[in-house]
Design a protein around this motif. Sequence first.
Motif, PDB file in Angstrom:
ATOM      1  N   THR A  65       7.715  -2.528 -33.351  1.00 25.36           N
ATOM      2  CA  THR A  65       8.842  -1.838 -32.731  1.00 25.36           C
ATOM      3  C   THR A  65       8.422  -1.266 -31.390  1.00 25.36           C
ATOM      4  O   THR A  65       7.239  -1.114 -31.128  1.00 25.36           O
ATOM      5  CB  THR A  65       9.340  -0.688 -33.620  1.00 25.36           C
ATOM      6  OG1 THR A  65       8.271   0.228 -33.803  1.00 25.36           O
ATOM      7  CG2 THR A  65       9.805  -1.203 -34.954  1.00 25.36           C
ATOM      8  N   SER A  66       9.406  -0.948 -30.583  1.00 24.77           N
ATOM      9  CA  SER A  66       9.088  -0.483 -29.232  1.00 24.77           C
ATOM     10  C   SER A  66       8.406   0.875 -29.243  1.00 24.77           C
ATOM     11  O   SER A  66       7.674   1.200 -28.322  1.00 24.77           O
ATOM     12  CB  SER A  66      10.354  -0.438 -28.372  1.00 24.77           C
ATOM     13  OG  SER A  66      11.476  -0.116 -29.142  1.00 24.77           O
ATOM     14  N   GLN A  75      12.943  -7.498 -26.802  1.00 27.27           N
ATOM     15  CA  GLN A  75      11.499  -7.536 -26.576  1.00 27.27           C
ATOM     16  C   GLN A  75      10.935  -8.804 -27.196  1.00 27.27           C
ATOM     17  O   GLN A  75      11.197  -9.099 -28.359  1.00 27.27           O
ATOM     18  CB  GLN A  75      10.824  -6.345 -27.254  1.00 27.27           C
ATOM     19  CG  GLN A  75      11.270  -5.008 -26.702  1.00 27.27           C
ATOM     20  CD  GLN A  75      10.167  -4.342 -25.898  1.00 27.27           C
ATOM     21  OE1 GLN A  75       9.323  -5.022 -25.304  1.00 27.27           O
ATOM     22  NE2 GLN A  75      10.177  -3.036 -25.889  1.00 27.27           N
ATOM     23  N   ASN A 122       0.750  -3.137 -34.046  1.00 27.53           N
ATOM     24  CA  ASN A 122       1.296  -1.803 -33.806  1.00 27.53           C
ATOM     25  C   ASN A 122       0.351  -0.818 -33.144  1.00 27.53           C
ATOM     26  O   ASN A 122       0.358   0.365 -33.444  1.00 27.53           O
ATOM     27  CB  ASN A 122       1.824  -1.197 -35.112  1.00 27.53           C
ATOM     28  CG  ASN A 122       3.085  -1.886 -35.553  1.00 27.53           C
ATOM     29  OD1 ASN A 122       3.001  -2.892 -36.230  1.00 27.53           O
ATOM     30  ND2 ASN A 122       4.230  -1.392 -35.162  1.00 27.53           N
ATOM     31  N   ASN A 141       6.266   1.619 -31.512  1.00 30.21           N
ATOM     32  CA  ASN A 141       5.004   1.363 -32.194  1.00 30.21           C
ATOM     33  C   ASN A 141       4.802   2.128 -33.495  1.00 30.21           C
ATOM     34  O   ASN A 141       3.692   2.538 -33.814  1.00 30.21           O
ATOM     35  CB  ASN A 141       3.824   1.635 -31.257  1.00 30.21           C
ATOM     36  CG  ASN A 141       3.757   0.596 -30.161  1.00 30.21           C
ATOM     37  OD1 ASN A 141       4.413   0.744 -29.153  1.00 30.21           O
ATOM     38  ND2 ASN A 141       3.013  -0.455 -30.365  1.00 30.21           N
ATOM     39  N   SER A 142       5.882   2.293 -34.237  1.00 28.38           N
ATOM     40  CA  SER A 142       5.719   2.787 -35.595  1.00 28.38           C
ATOM     41  C   SER A 142       5.628   1.573 -36.514  1.00 28.38           C
ATOM     42  O   SER A 142       6.149   0.512 -36.199  1.00 28.38           O
ATOM     43  CB  SER A 142       6.915   3.658 -35.985  1.00 28.38           C
ATOM     44  OG  SER A 142       8.107   2.913 -35.879  1.00 28.38           O
ATOM     45  N   PRO A 200       5.144  -3.501 -27.421  1.00 26.08           N
ATOM     46  CA  PRO A 200       4.987  -3.534 -28.876  1.00 26.08           C
ATOM     47  C   PRO A 200       4.090  -4.689 -29.266  1.00 26.08           C
ATOM     48  O   PRO A 200       4.188  -5.774 -28.695  1.00 26.08           O
ATOM     49  CB  PRO A 200       6.412  -3.778 -29.373  1.00 26.08           C
ATOM     50  CG  PRO A 200       7.083  -4.500 -28.255  1.00 26.08           C
ATOM     51  CD  PRO A 200       6.428  -4.048 -26.978  1.00 26.08           C
TER      52      PRO A 200
END
Lengths: 140, 140
Positions: free
Chosen positions: B70-71, A127, A73, B73-74, A69
């Motif tokens: 976010t993980s 993360q 983004n 990627n949003s 991440p």
Amino acid sequence: MQEAVQDILKKNQLSITGSRVKILELFLEQQGALAHGDIERRTGEKFDRVTVYRTLQVFLNKGIIHTIPTSDNSVLYALCKDDCGEGHHHDNHVHFVCDDCGTTMCLDDVTVPVIRLPKGFKFTQIQVVVNGRCKDCNRD
Amino acid sequence: MQEAVQDILKKNQLSITGSRVKILELFLEQQGALAHGDIERRTGEKFDRVTVYRTLQVFLNKGIIHTIPTSDNSVLYALCKDDCGEGHHHDNHVHFVCDDCGTTMCLDDVTVPVIRLPKGFKFTQIQVVVNGRCKDCNRD
DNA sequence: ATTATTTTGCAACAAAGTTGCATCTGTTTA
DNA sequence: TAAACAGATGCAACTTTGTTGCAAAATAAT
Ligand SMILES: [Mn+2]
Ligand SMILES: [Mn+2]
Ligand SMILES: [Zn+2]
Ligand SMILES: [Zn+2]
């Protein structure tokens, strides 16, 4: 190198195909993370865009690569160093984004810290993404 | 509530318009973070998609909201609680994503830890995103 | 109320990602 | 080694997401 690629594919029970070999080579000969676009460019548009998407998806599922991440983004991918497997990622290391040269890399030796959460919260994954100037860019 | 919205807009020298008021209200009456899509849905398609993008961009620049990596990627947005201003974000708190109910929230009281980086690396920002089960979802 | 400044919506576009399906390639088996 | 099978690929068509220019509308200043 050729062998390493074949090994990884065989170990994961994946058939050895042009796109998989080429894309895996890219990851192995590169220290930083790669975006989908990077891969398309560096394969010389040899493969269809859809194939690249599907190949990355397969590698993700198999635990060969993981996503990173980032603050802007964009989707980045990097090799899993550890013993990640199908549905079992444990890349609990810190990621570093150099704001100077733009590279994103795994800091495999820097483990993520323990975070004390408020009462009632349970974590499964943490993360950490650090922005700054990398080793190379500070050497001036 | 109405007043809070007006206050924020005036304080940031923004003209008071329908979309800005409505979108700011959404953030104030919501504890979690919002994706662009959430906002479009919850404004009842009252505003053009472009307007929503531009409004979020303005809020970001003014330091009214910040993005959350976010993980998956949003792109998520949440209110800045602190003294963020034009070009000056200091939201150095941990973010939490509940894998159960899907909400992403700011843990304003949990500050990001110090990370010891390898020699040669300098950091400017550290982002921490924790996945797990939130307070509400654990209460069963 | 009039004017000046912003903001908005529309249209057109670009980039990113997904899906179904026919064809092709790699792997297995006889 | 050749045929048969399973899986991977490329193409086309499509959706979703985000961007830009510009005229019309709304807001703020006078
Ligand atoms: Mn990594
Ligand atoms: Mn936050
Ligand atoms: Zn660098
Ligand atoms: Zn929850």
